[in-house]
Scaffold this motif. Structure first.
Motif, PDB file in Angstrom:
ATOM      1  N   GLY A 206     -97.302  22.426  80.958  1.00  0.00           N
ATOM      2  CA  GLY A 206     -96.119  21.793  81.537  1.00  0.00           C
ATOM      3  C   GLY A 206     -95.431  22.674  82.558  1.00  0.00           C
TER       4      GLY A 206
ATOM      5  N   ALA B  92     -91.391  20.346  89.590  1.00  0.00           N
ATOM      6  CA  ALA B  92     -91.101  21.608  88.913  1.00  0.00           C
ATOM      7  C   ALA B  92     -91.829  22.775  89.576  1.00  0.00           C
ATOM      8  CB  ALA B  92     -91.476  21.504  87.445  1.00  0.00           C
TER       9      ALA B  92
ATOM     10  N   ARG C 249     -87.729  14.941  82.584  1.00  0.00           N
ATOM     11  CA  ARG C 249     -88.652  16.002  82.177  1.00  0.00           C
ATOM     12  C   ARG C 249     -88.104  17.368  82.567  1.00  0.00           C
ATOM     13  NH1 ARG C 249     -93.848  12.596  84.249  1.00  0.00           N
ATOM     14  NH2 ARG C 249     -93.530  10.947  82.723  1.00  0.00           N
ATOM     15  N   LEU C 250     -87.510  17.429  83.754  1.00  0.00           N
ATOM     16  CA  LEU C 250     -86.945  18.708  84.195  1.00  0.00           C
ATOM     17  C   LEU C 250     -85.824  19.135  83.252  1.00  0.00           C
ATOM     18  CD1 LEU C 250     -86.715  17.971  88.034  1.00  0.00           C
ATOM     19  CD2 LEU C 250     -88.530  19.153  86.795  1.00  0.00           C
TER      20      LEU C 250
ATOM     21  N   ALA D 176     -99.464  20.120  86.956  1.00  0.00           N
ATOM     22  CA  ALA D 176     -98.977  18.745  86.995  1.00  0.00           C
ATOM     23  C   ALA D 176    -100.122  17.831  87.394  1.00  0.00           C
ATOM     24  CB  ALA D 176     -97.821  18.603  87.965  1.00  0.00           C
TER      25      ALA D 176
ATOM     26  N   ARG E 124     -94.167  16.847  77.166  1.00  0.00           N
ATOM     27  CA  ARG E 124     -93.567  16.080  76.071  1.00  0.00           C
ATOM     28  C   ARG E 124     -94.471  16.138  74.853  1.00  0.00           C
ATOM     29  NH1 ARG E 124     -88.847  14.493  76.969  1.00  0.00           N
ATOM     30  NH2 ARG E 124     -88.319  13.056  78.641  1.00  0.00           N
TER      31      ARG E 124
ATOM     32  N   ALA F  37     -96.509  16.907  81.367  1.00  0.00           N
ATOM     33  CA  ALA F  37     -95.222  17.537  81.656  1.00  0.00           C
ATOM     34  C   ALA F  37     -94.697  18.298  80.455  1.00  0.00           C
ATOM     35  CB  ALA F  37     -94.213  16.474  82.081  1.00  0.00           C
TER      36      ALA F  37
ATOM     37  N   SER G 167     -92.933  13.569  92.093  1.00  0.00           N
ATOM     38  CA  SER G 167     -92.718  13.943  90.699  1.00  0.00           C
ATOM     39  C   SER G 167     -93.631  15.098  90.297  1.00  0.00           C
ATOM     40  CB  SER G 167     -92.960  12.717  89.820  1.00  0.00           C
ATOM     41  OG  SER G 167     -92.658  12.997  88.495  1.00  0.00           O
ATOM     42  N   ALA G 168     -94.886  15.075  90.801  1.00  0.00           N
ATOM     43  CA  ALA G 168     -95.823  16.144  90.457  1.00  0.00           C
ATOM     44  C   ALA G 168     -95.342  17.486  91.002  1.00  0.00           C
ATOM     45  CB  ALA G 168     -97.213  15.816  91.002  1.00  0.00           C
TER      46      ALA G 168
ATOM     47  N   PRO H 109     -95.119  23.303  90.335  1.00  0.00           N
ATOM     48  CA  PRO H 109     -96.266  23.806  89.577  1.00  0.00           C
ATOM     49  C   PRO H 109     -97.158  24.645  90.482  1.00  0.00           C
ATOM     50  CG  PRO H 109     -96.623  21.536  90.202  1.00  0.00           C
ATOM     51  CD  PRO H 109     -95.234  21.880  90.662  1.00  0.00           C
TER      52      PRO H 109
ATOM     53  N   SER I  25     -99.081  11.446  82.044  1.00  0.00           N
ATOM     54  CA  SER I  25     -98.172  12.273  82.839  1.00  0.00           C
ATOM     55  C   SER I  25     -97.118  12.935  81.954  1.00  0.00           C
ATOM     56  CB  SER I  25     -97.454  11.431  83.898  1.00  0.00           C
ATOM     57  OG  SER I  25     -98.388  10.861  84.762  1.00  0.00           O
TER      58      SER I  25
END
Lengths: 288, 289
Positions: free
Chosen positions: B85, B167, B112-113, B89, A190, A188, B163-164, B169, A184
């Protein structure tokens, strides 16, 4: 019902872990203070010889002399003062050698386990080759080449023991790397270094802490072994291993010269390993 | 122009067995495509290839993966990472290993955001809270402060879904998102994914081996066997009349609650033999260029 029981079990584990942690931490903390302030704490000069006061027994035995709590060795040097000063070398070796070994070994293990591929190939082959050397002979050889001294001992420990960290951390990093949370993080966006430091490292850290404290105990033992074969630091400065070595020759006449440094060494090594276990139980989020 | 377009994608073990054989499929914006097949048919492999997370032991030998018109396989790794990214996702399979046990839930969603997409901390925190409410998690503030092991499997899967979508996606790959959950939770999670997908208009590549799930969530369907797409069709057409013998057998093998007497129908050996012959013929053609 079942839930209440589970909570009880948990707090029991935690209390025992806590006791272990506090006992070992106190002993090591005390030892650190003693080492730092050795010249002020030691009742006598650890090097002062007095042949008239040779082989005095510890304070509770008949014939003990006031001021020499744990007796004296065959040259009349105060055993307690020598143990106090010996803590300096033991702790310096444990902390410095342990930390450097940990940094090098864990970093290599992490890189090998996470990056895989050719990096893993090279590091793994190095580990295989290293493990084929008999460690005691290797360390004696190294000291013989480097010459005795504190720095040489530290180098010997680092050079020999980094594989302990590298092997275990590599396996652990590999297992963590296969987890979905790593995938994951990669999706994202990383990068590899970020994933390694933020995702993998925190999960390998409890293992590293345990290994580090074990290694500190091992470093104390290695220093003692090298002192025992007269390959440690200069023979004047008192070390626990050196005391054990000297005490061995007169164990029938003066057992205290051997036993007190031995017990100190034993307790210290035990405290290091228990500290690691205690810290792990305390800070592993899954066990907490 | 479809949002995701995979063209003739072949993937194999380095110097070894092929895992995907010239796979082509399209997912239009806002569309849900199911990927079905037996274990080892290469369903997950397609999802991993799209998201750039193929294991290092596996290599792409040919083909294109066009994400919003740009071939991911021709981008340098850093740019590819960035593009994936920003646009895609993953909803992973196993909620127990898909959250990092060392971090609290909040940072796992927001870091991550902030770090990668450059959001402000405050915006990210607000977004996380809003998403947890959207996936019907009671008391989001408490959950955001929790560690994963303090939460149930269903709860964790909700968090992963949130979470997916964090952002926004344009494409989400859901890799058997309900397989690790028990049946009652499965249904809720499925409903949740379908609802989120509709509201956000996200394209979804839905990897599953459950045709029942496909009928509920997907519009399009690719049936895979041994890394080959044997049928590419709309879900309505598939359930009405599957064209390929293997897909028909797969459909017939799905147990039916309405007719328990029918029991379990394995895929007939003749059908397996036929589809394996197709695979062998494909490999022969590939070997001769």
């Amino acid at each position: 019902m079942a839930e209440a029981k589970a909570i009880d079990g948990r707090s029991l584990v935690r209390r025992r872990a806590g006791l272990r942690l506090w006992l070992s931490a106190s002993w090591l903390g005390l030892l650190c203070l003693v080492a730092l302030f050795a010249p002020w704490i030691a009742p006598k000069d650890p090097l002062a010889q007095d042949l008239f006061l040779g082989r005095l027994p510890p304070f509770w035995m008949p014939g003990a002399e006031p001021g020499y709590l744990l007796g004296t060795d065959s040259l009349g040097r105060d055993v307690l003062s020598r143990i106090v000063h010996g803590a300096r070398v033991a702790l310096a070796v444990a902390l410095i050698a342990g930390t450097i070994t940990c940094l090098i070994g864990a970093t290599l293990g992490l890189l090998a386990g996470f990056l895989r591929g050719w990096v893993d190939m090279i590091i793994s082959r190095m580990i295989d080759i290293w493990m084929a050397f008999p460690p005691v002979l290797f360390s004696i050889l190294l000291i013989a080449v480097l010459g005795p001294g504190l720095v040489s001992i530290i180098i010997a420990i680092v050079v020999i023991d980094w594989t302990r960290f590298a092997r275990v951390v590599r396996a652990e990093a590999m297992a963590q790397g296969a987890m979905d949370y790593v995938a994951s993080a990669r999706v994202a966006g990383r990068g590899r270094p970020g994933t390694m430091v933020r995702e993998i490292l925190p999960n390998v850290l409890p293992t590293i802490v345990v290994l580090l404290t074990l290694e500190m105990g091992i470093a104390v033992i290695v220093e003692a072994i090298l002192s025992f074969v007269n390959l440690s630091i200069s023979t004047d400065d008192p070390t626990w291993g050196g005391m054990i070595s000297e005490g061995r020759t007169s164990v029938h006449q003066a057992w205290w010269v051997l036993v007190f440094p031995l017990v100190t060494l034993f307790l210290t090594v035990l405290a290091f390993s228990q500290l690691g276990e205690g810290l792990k139980d305390r800070f592993d989020p899954v066990l907490r | 122009m479809s949002f995701l377009s995979i063209r003739n994608l072949s993937v194999r073990l380095k110097k070894g067995q092929p895992l995907l054989r010239r796979v082509s499929l399209d997912v239009s914006a806002g569309e849900v495509r199911g990927l079905v097949g037996e274990s080892g048919a290469g369903k997950s492999m397609i999802g991993k290839a799209v998201l750039g997370i193929l294991p290092p032991s596996i290599e792409v030998t040919e083909g294109e993966i066009l994400l919003d018109g740009v071939d991911l396989l021709r981008l340098p790794p850093a740019l590819r990472r960035k593009r994936i990214g920003a646009l895609a996702a993953l909803i992973p399979q196993d909620p127990l290993t898909a959250l990092n046990p060392s971090h609290r839930i909040g940072p796992q969603i927001t870091d991550r955001l902030v770090d990668i997409l450059g959001w402000t901390r405050a915006n990210a925190d607000a977004r996380a809270r809003e998403l947890l409410s959207e996936v019907q998690i009671p008391d989001p503030d408490r959950v955001l402060r929790s560690y994963p092991h303090e939460l149930s499997g269903g709860m964790r899967q909700r968090i992963l879904i949130a979470s997916a979508f964090a952002a926004e996606p344009k494409l989400i790959v859901a890799d058997e998102p309900t397989t690790a959950l028990d049946v009652t939770v499965q249904k809720q999670i499925l409903k949740l994914i379908a609802g989120m997908q509709t509201r956000h208009g996200t394209a979804l590549l839905f990897v599953t081996h459950d045709l029942g799930v496909v009928s509920k969530v997907c519009q399009k369907l690719s049936v895979l066997y041994a890394g080959m797409v044997v049928e590419d069709t709309s879900v309505a057409d598939f359930f009405a009349a599957p064209r390929h013998a293997y897909s028909a057998a797969l459909l017939a093998a799905t147990p039916k609650y309405t007719d328990p007497a029918a029991g379990l129908q394995p895929v007939p050996e003749a059908v397996i033999a036929a589809v394996q012959a197709e695979v062998a013929a494909f490999d022969r053609r590939a070997a001769h260029g």
